[in-house]
Write an enzyme that holds these catalytic residues in place. Structure first.
Site: not given
Length: 322
Positions: A124, A126
């Site tokens: 991922d 963030d």
């Protein structure tokens, strides 16, 4: 996020959509079925048509509790320099860590299990490659993180799957030897492979280096609708101090991290007032963010599987970090 396993190794999937039990919001307002548009039958989610109701319970305590629970506060602790730092020590975090232990703490076990296998890495953005920040436009990754990511990509197929738009993630990362999937896996740029060519939503394109690639966008029919919703949400939340709306191409994010807690239900009401007019959209919940997405049978878990097949590494040992 939930861990789902569609093959030998676990993959990360999207959080479950907001439900009536979590929010106290009529379930008919979250997903709908409408014959207005034609969609690929393999991606279509059949949802019974329900009458829309009055959002008189958006301000109910259950809604506020749901917004708080998805955004648990950090307890302040002190580091070795006696300075206040943020630490995830809430109960929900510890519960999750017990169920899904840190890969770093299990590194020896992982290396033994990976022996003789080809490894693929999915990340991922963030909160994984960059810190969670108040302004989503300033979620920059450090130079050290970028260097480490570039080094990893030399040895393992590495992809970033984010809720952000694919172009935005590439702008933040700036590495060409990675694979990128934006909009929670609804916008994937990947190598041309036999399996990816079987999907009707795949088109030939070129990357920033001019190399021919496949562009997979299973929600392409929603683009005009998403743009319309984005503009409506910008207009409806413009008077709410701290609220920001982000267009992530195939989904729209309404951030309330900088909104006074007493105004959270106002944010929620604005979002519901807009999406009630769009039967093909659903609402999901993130960390201090409400996300409006198309109702299709696709998520990050399926995006990981798609990338593995495109890379010819479906039988590989895959690691998904978020």
């Amino acid at each position: 996020m939930d861990l789902k396993s569609n093959h030998a190794s676990p993959v990360l999937a999207d959080p479950a959509p907001i439900s009536k039990s979590r929010l106290g919001v009529p379930s008919g307002l979250l997903t709908y079925s409408s014959p207005a548009l034609a969609f690929s039958p393999n991606l279509f989610l059949t949802v019974p048509r329900k009458k829309t109701g009055i959002l008189d319970d958006v301000r109910a305590s259950s809604w506020l509790d749901a917004m708080k629970s998805s955004s648990p506060p950090h307890r302040k602790t002190r580091d070795i320099n006696n300075e206040l730092v943020s630490a995830d020590t809430d109960f929900a975090y510890h519960t999750w860590m017990v169920k899904y232990p840190s890969a770093l703490k299990s590194f020896e076990q992982i290396t033994k299990f990976a022996k003789g296998k080809r490894i693929a890495l999915f990340l991922d953005y963030d909160g994984t490659l960059s810190p969670i920040v108040d302004n989503p436009e300033c979620a920059f990754m450090s130079n050290d993180m970028r260097a480490a990511l570039a080094e990893v990509a030399k040895y393992f197929p590495t992809a970033i799957i984010s809720g952000r738009s694919r172009d935005k993630v590439y702008e933040f990362v700036g590495l060409t030897d990675l694979y990128y999937a934006g909009s929670h896996g609804m916008d994937i740029m990947c190598p041309i492979g036999q399996s990816s060519n079987e999907h009707s939503n795949c088109i030939r394109s070129t990357d920033k280096q001019g190399k021919e690639v496949n562009l997979f966008q299973p929600a392409s029919e929603f683009l005009p609708m998403i743009d319309e919703v984005f503009n409506s949400l910008v207009n409806s939340t413009k008077e709410i101090k701290g609220a920001t709306v982000e267009n992530n191409k195939f989904c729209v994010s309404v951030h309330y991290r900088n909104v006074d807690e007493k105004n959270w239900t106002t944010v929620a009401q604005c979002v519901h007032d807009v999406i009630r007019n769009y039967p093909r959209l659903r609402l999901t919940h993130g960390r201090k963010v409400l996300e409006v997405r198309p109702v299709i049978n696709w998520d990050k878990g399926k995006a990981v599987k798609f990338l593995l097949e495109s890379l010819g590494t479906f039988s590989s040992l895959s690691f998904s970090l978020s």
